[in-house]
Design an enzyme around this catalytic site. Sequence first.
Site, mmCIF file in Angstrom:
data_model
loop_
_atom_site.group_PDB
_atom_site.id
_atom_site.type_symbol
_atom_site.label_atom_id
_atom_site.label_comp_id
_atom_site.label_asym_id
_atom_site.label_seq_id
_atom_site.Cartn_x
_atom_site.Cartn_y
_atom_site.Cartn_z
ATOM 1 N N ASP A 233 42.188 49.797 42.204
ATOM 2 C CA ASP A 233 41.349 48.234 41.980
ATOM 3 C C ASP A 233 39.955 48.815 42.466
ATOM 4 O O ASP A 233 39.514 47.796 43.421
ATOM 5 C CB ASP A 233 42.010 47.036 41.467
ATOM 6 C CG ASP A 233 40.724 46.163 40.632
ATOM 7 O OD1 ASP A 233 40.828 46.475 39.889
ATOM 8 O OD2 ASP A 233 40.910 44.449 41.098
ATOM 9 N N GLU A 263 39.393 52.695 40.206
ATOM 10 C CA GLU A 263 38.634 52.011 38.996
ATOM 11 C C GLU A 263 37.517 52.359 40.133
ATOM 12 O O GLU A 263 36.687 51.202 39.878
ATOM 13 C CB GLU A 263 38.619 50.792 38.671
ATOM 14 C CG GLU A 263 38.478 50.075 37.641
ATOM 15 C CD GLU A 263 38.234 49.318 37.303
ATOM 16 O OE1 GLU A 263 37.569 47.777 36.911
ATOM 17 O OE2 GLU A 263 38.396 48.326 38.855
#
Length: 488
Positions: A233, A263
């Site tokens: 993340d 990400e």
Amino acid sequence: MKRNPTMMQFFEWHIEADGTHWKRLKKIAPELKRIGIDSVWIPPVTKGQSPEDTGYGVYDLYDLGEFDQKGTVRTKYGTKKELLDAIAALSAHGIHVYADVVMNHKGGADKTERFQVVEVSKEDRTEEISEPFEIEGYTKFTFPNRKDKYSAFKWGVEHFNGIDYDAKSKKTGIFRMVGEDKKWNDHVDKEFGNYDYLMYANIDYHQPDVQAEMIQWGIWLADTLQCSGYRLDAIKHMDSRFIKKFIDAVRKQQGEDFYFLGEFWVAELSACQTFLKNVEHKLQLFDVPLHYKFHEAAMAGADFDLTTIFDDTLVQTNPEHAVTFVDNHDTQPNEALESWVEDWFKQSAYALILLRKDGHPCIFYGDYFGIGGEEPIEGKRVAIDPLLYARFHKAYGEQEDYFDDANLIGWVRRGQAELERSGCAVLISNQDDGEKRMFVGEDRAGEVWVDLTGSRDEPIQIEEDGFATFLVNGGSVSVWALPEEELF
């Protein structure tokens, strides 16, 4: 013969916080296998700062729904045992599990501490807008109910470099800690001057003990879950040197096949490519530039030139490192990065990621099963299932593009001999009903193909020269292929 891989993101933002999600995942494992899903990206498994936390407001990385902390034993999604049972069920069906790991920040501290900070500009985090002053911040994490199980590490102000709330004055802002070696990490995205700080108490990867603890946790989590990989993340906010170090350390323990997906939420292709180079291409990235192309195409309608849909995207330039997607939990309506692909173009966008040779496609739970909350959105399973079927059974072999009309594009997959009845022809229109003459192979002469989406009822016969004139409805997609006895 190896079938096309397909990932599913198995959550959306508004899943009920009733602790049943891991049970739901276990139950649906056989169905996911049947529709051709071979990997699942699951939400953060670690304890958040409340029973409703989606997992991104991470409190205790070692609590997977095992300890009574933050008002709950389970996480939003269930207990540790239910999580492990779900992963085991998926593994039994040959489905890989990729856990979402949140390593940028921590929230819900157990105690406050007093320390010196400077306030920085929200628009340029390198610009100091105050003299040093003392605040009281939520930076002390002691995890009293875990009692040092799995790790005795305690977090304090020395392990962070920024925070957004002063409990003393009840003021919000972006506050950088002051002290020896207290600065933003340099190897991060340059938006807002330096985008190290995102939210909560920002983890400081300058600190060797922080790096050691996070690597130890990453290895522990993979061992505990017996998962196949990680989705990382918010990596544009983290030191890219640590990302590479983390990947190397986990793979050393888990094997080189342990999968990493990042990400890196930047729409500019060049920035994505630079990041990949900085981490020596050790992971795949979500194709954020392509997502924004889909959003632009959906908003512009017939004014969008479909022949440019893949220009300046990862899947075009770095296909082996591109995870393609249409929408996700952040882009869904009313969320942080809202850029929802409208319904009329949704099926076409999924055809563009599922039925072509390049990229690793990811289906969004919210698109497939629907979105909850105060403004629910129905799932589009009826639209996506034919495309999943075509991906699993038809979309193989040589690809030839017919990107010769701004409002009507098509491509052909010739199929592979080892997979009987494979091959397909795809047409997408963003304006009127259309047709395009495309070559599928002289060996297909005489075959009668149908539109797997059901948009067009009439069959099409392949001509002697291997060509056929394929049809599509306006603002729609059609997928033509040789039918099986039972389509779905």
